[in-house]
Design a protein around this motif. Structure first.
Motif, PDB file in Angstrom:
ATOM      1  N   TRP A  11       0.789  -0.998  -0.230  1.00 10.21           N
ATOM      2  CA  TRP A  11       0.256  -0.032   0.158  1.00 10.21           C
ATOM      3  C   TRP A  11       1.471   0.981  -0.096  1.00 10.21           C
ATOM      4  CZ3 TRP A  11      -3.442  -1.771   4.988  1.00 10.21           C
ATOM      5  CH2 TRP A  11      -4.435  -2.941   3.841  1.00 10.21           C
ATOM      6  N   VAL A  12       0.491   1.886  -0.423  1.00 10.18           N
ATOM      7  CA  VAL A  12       1.196   3.157  -0.961  1.00 10.18           C
ATOM      8  C   VAL A  12       0.438   5.021  -0.762  1.00 10.18           C
ATOM      9  CG1 VAL A  12       1.807   3.884  -3.581  1.00 10.18           C
ATOM     10  CG2 VAL A  12       3.348   4.320  -1.763  1.00 10.18           C
ATOM     11  N   GLN A  13       0.524   5.683  -0.654  1.00  7.91           N
ATOM     12  CA  GLN A  13      -0.523   6.928  -1.311  1.00  7.91           C
ATOM     13  C   GLN A  13       0.306   7.330  -2.380  1.00  7.91           C
ATOM     14  OE1 GLN A  13       0.716   9.584   3.044  1.00  7.91           O
ATOM     15  NE2 GLN A  13      -0.903   9.532   3.065  1.00  7.91           N
ATOM     16  N   ALA A  14      -0.851   8.279  -2.936  1.00  5.97           N
ATOM     17  CA  ALA A  14      -0.816   8.456  -4.420  1.00  5.97           C
ATOM     18  C   ALA A  14       0.702   9.636  -4.012  1.00  5.97           C
ATOM     19  CB  ALA A  14      -2.521   9.435  -4.651  1.00  5.97           C
ATOM     20  N   GLY A  15       1.322   9.435  -5.179  1.00  7.14           N
ATOM     21  CA  GLY A  15       2.302  10.298  -5.341  1.00  7.14           C
ATOM     22  C   GLY A  15       3.585   9.836  -4.722  1.00  7.14           C
ATOM     23  N   GLY A  16       3.340   8.615  -3.918  1.00  7.01           N
ATOM     24  CA  GLY A  16       5.304   7.387  -3.091  1.00  7.01           C
ATOM     25  C   GLY A  16       5.054   6.601  -4.145  1.00  7.01           C
ATOM     26  N   SER A  17       6.428   5.888  -3.651  1.00  4.58           N
ATOM     27  CA  SER A  17       6.697   4.830  -4.709  1.00  4.58           C
ATOM     28  C   SER A  17       6.826   3.954  -4.197  1.00  4.58           C
ATOM     29  CB  SER A  17       8.797   5.164  -5.087  1.00  4.58           C
ATOM     30  OG  SER A  17       8.260   7.088  -5.187  1.00  4.58           O
ATOM     31  N   LYS A  87      -0.096   6.508  -8.262  1.00  2.00           N
ATOM     32  CA  LYS A  87      -1.376   7.418  -9.263  1.00  2.00           C
ATOM     33  C   LYS A  87      -2.740   5.799  -8.154  1.00  2.00           C
ATOM     34  CE  LYS A  87      -0.678  10.322 -12.902  1.00  2.00           C
ATOM     35  NZ  LYS A  87      -0.746  10.375 -14.201  1.00  2.00           N
ATOM     36  N   PRO A  88      -3.683   6.988  -8.365  1.00  2.00           N
ATOM     37  CA  PRO A  88      -4.695   5.242  -7.721  1.00  2.00           C
ATOM     38  C   PRO A  88      -4.887   4.552  -9.031  1.00  2.00           C
ATOM     39  CG  PRO A  88      -5.027   7.974  -6.590  1.00  2.00           C
ATOM     40  CD  PRO A  88      -4.030   7.486  -7.820  1.00  2.00           C
ATOM     41  N   GLU A  89      -5.223   4.599  -9.798  1.00  2.00           N
ATOM     42  CA  GLU A  89      -5.549   4.204 -11.170  1.00  2.00           C
ATOM     43  C   GLU A  89      -4.016   2.921 -11.112  1.00  2.00           C
ATOM     44  OE1 GLU A  89      -5.581   8.097 -10.712  1.00  2.00           O
ATOM     45  OE2 GLU A  89      -4.614   8.393 -12.806  1.00  2.00           O
ATOM     46  N   ALA A  90      -3.678   3.402 -10.935  1.00  2.00           N
ATOM     47  CA  ALA A  90      -2.092   2.019 -10.510  1.00  2.00           C
ATOM     48  C   ALA A  90      -2.627   0.500  -9.740  1.00  2.00           C
ATOM     49  CB  ALA A  90      -0.947   2.470 -10.228  1.00  2.00           C
ATOM     50  N   VAL A 125      -0.756  -4.336  -5.737  1.00  2.00           N
ATOM     51  CA  VAL A 125      -0.178  -2.981  -5.521  1.00  2.00           C
ATOM     52  C   VAL A 125      -1.179  -2.133  -5.149  1.00  2.00           C
ATOM     53  CG1 VAL A 125       0.684  -0.890  -6.421  1.00  2.00           C
ATOM     54  CG2 VAL A 125       2.110  -3.372  -6.881  1.00  2.00           C
ATOM     55  N   THR A 126      -1.439  -0.974  -4.321  1.00  2.00           N
ATOM     56  CA  THR A 126      -2.919  -0.303  -3.877  1.00  2.00           C
ATOM     57  C   THR A 126      -2.782   1.415  -3.786  1.00  2.00           C
ATOM     58  OG1 THR A 126      -4.080  -2.135  -2.663  1.00  2.00           O
ATOM     59  CG2 THR A 126      -5.188   0.128  -2.693  1.00  2.00           C
ATOM     60  N   VAL A 127      -3.028   2.070  -4.500  1.00  2.00           N
ATOM     61  CA  VAL A 127      -2.313   3.390  -4.035  1.00  2.00           C
ATOM     62  C   VAL A 127      -3.904   3.504  -3.699  1.00  2.00           C
ATOM     63  CG1 VAL A 127      -2.131   5.379  -5.450  1.00  2.00           C
ATOM     64  CG2 VAL A 127      -0.790   3.358  -6.525  1.00  2.00           C
ATOM     65  N   SER A 128      -3.297   4.740  -2.752  1.00  2.00           N
ATOM     66  CA  SER A 128      -4.410   5.031  -1.661  1.00  2.00           C
ATOM     67  C   SER A 128      -5.022   6.249  -2.477  1.00  2.00           C
ATOM     68  CB  SER A 128      -5.312   5.450  -0.536  1.00  2.00           C
ATOM     69  OG  SER A 128      -3.444   5.450   0.220  1.00  2.00           O
ATOM     70  N   SER A 129      -6.144   7.331  -2.819  1.00  2.00           N
ATOM     71  CA  SER A 129      -5.863   9.219  -2.586  1.00  2.00           C
ATOM     72  C   SER A 129      -5.506   9.863  -1.441  1.00  2.00           C
ATOM     73  CB  SER A 129      -7.381   9.000  -3.491  1.00  2.00           C
ATOM     74  OG  SER A 129      -7.489   8.740  -4.485  1.00  2.00           O
TER      75      SER A 129
END
Length: 129
Positions: A11-17, A87-90, A125-129
């Motif tokens: 899990w990662v926040q939007a903009g993270g790596s 991005k969350p779309e990822a 992979v989970t990208v949160s807004s």
């Protein structure tokens, strides 16, 4: 005769790596090309990035150009995907793939599922807004 195991998802926040790894073992053939694909819920698996044997040529989907970097370490039989500005779309399951038949040398097969004959089981992979 090739096993591929992905790791590094999370899990990662939007903009993270995040950095994904794909370790190959038990292979009997050269991995002429390796790639990364992703599949979001309810969607078709799509191409993300690929790298040739030498590592000198890399290819990216338009959606990730400038943000993702694919590489490989042949001494470790491992490929990597460094993902920045996520991005969350990822949000998806990411799969690594390998071509042992030179199928990816022809046409556009480097960018499609049919170019690869070995696949890992995927890493989420989970990208949160």
């Amino acid at each position: 005769q090739v096993q591929l195991v992905e790791s590094g998802g999370g899990w990662v926040q939007a903009g993270g790596s995040l950095r994904l790894s794909c370790a190959a073992s038990g292979r009997s053939f050269r991995l002429y090309a390796m790639g990364w694909f992703r599949q979001a819920p309810g969607k078709e698996r799509e191409f993300g990035a690929a790298v040739t044997w030498s590592g000198g040529n890399t290819y990216y989907a338009d959606s990730v150009k400038g943000r993702f970097t694919i590489s490989r370490d042949n001494d470790k039989d491992t490929e990597y995907l460094q993902m920045n500005s996520l991005k969350p779309e990822a949000t998806a399951v990411f799969y690594c793939a390998a071509d042992t038949r030179k199928t990816t040398y022809y046409g556009d097969s480097l960018f499609d599922n049919y170019g690869y004959d070995y696949w890992g089981q995927g890493t989420q992979v989970t990208v949160s807004s």
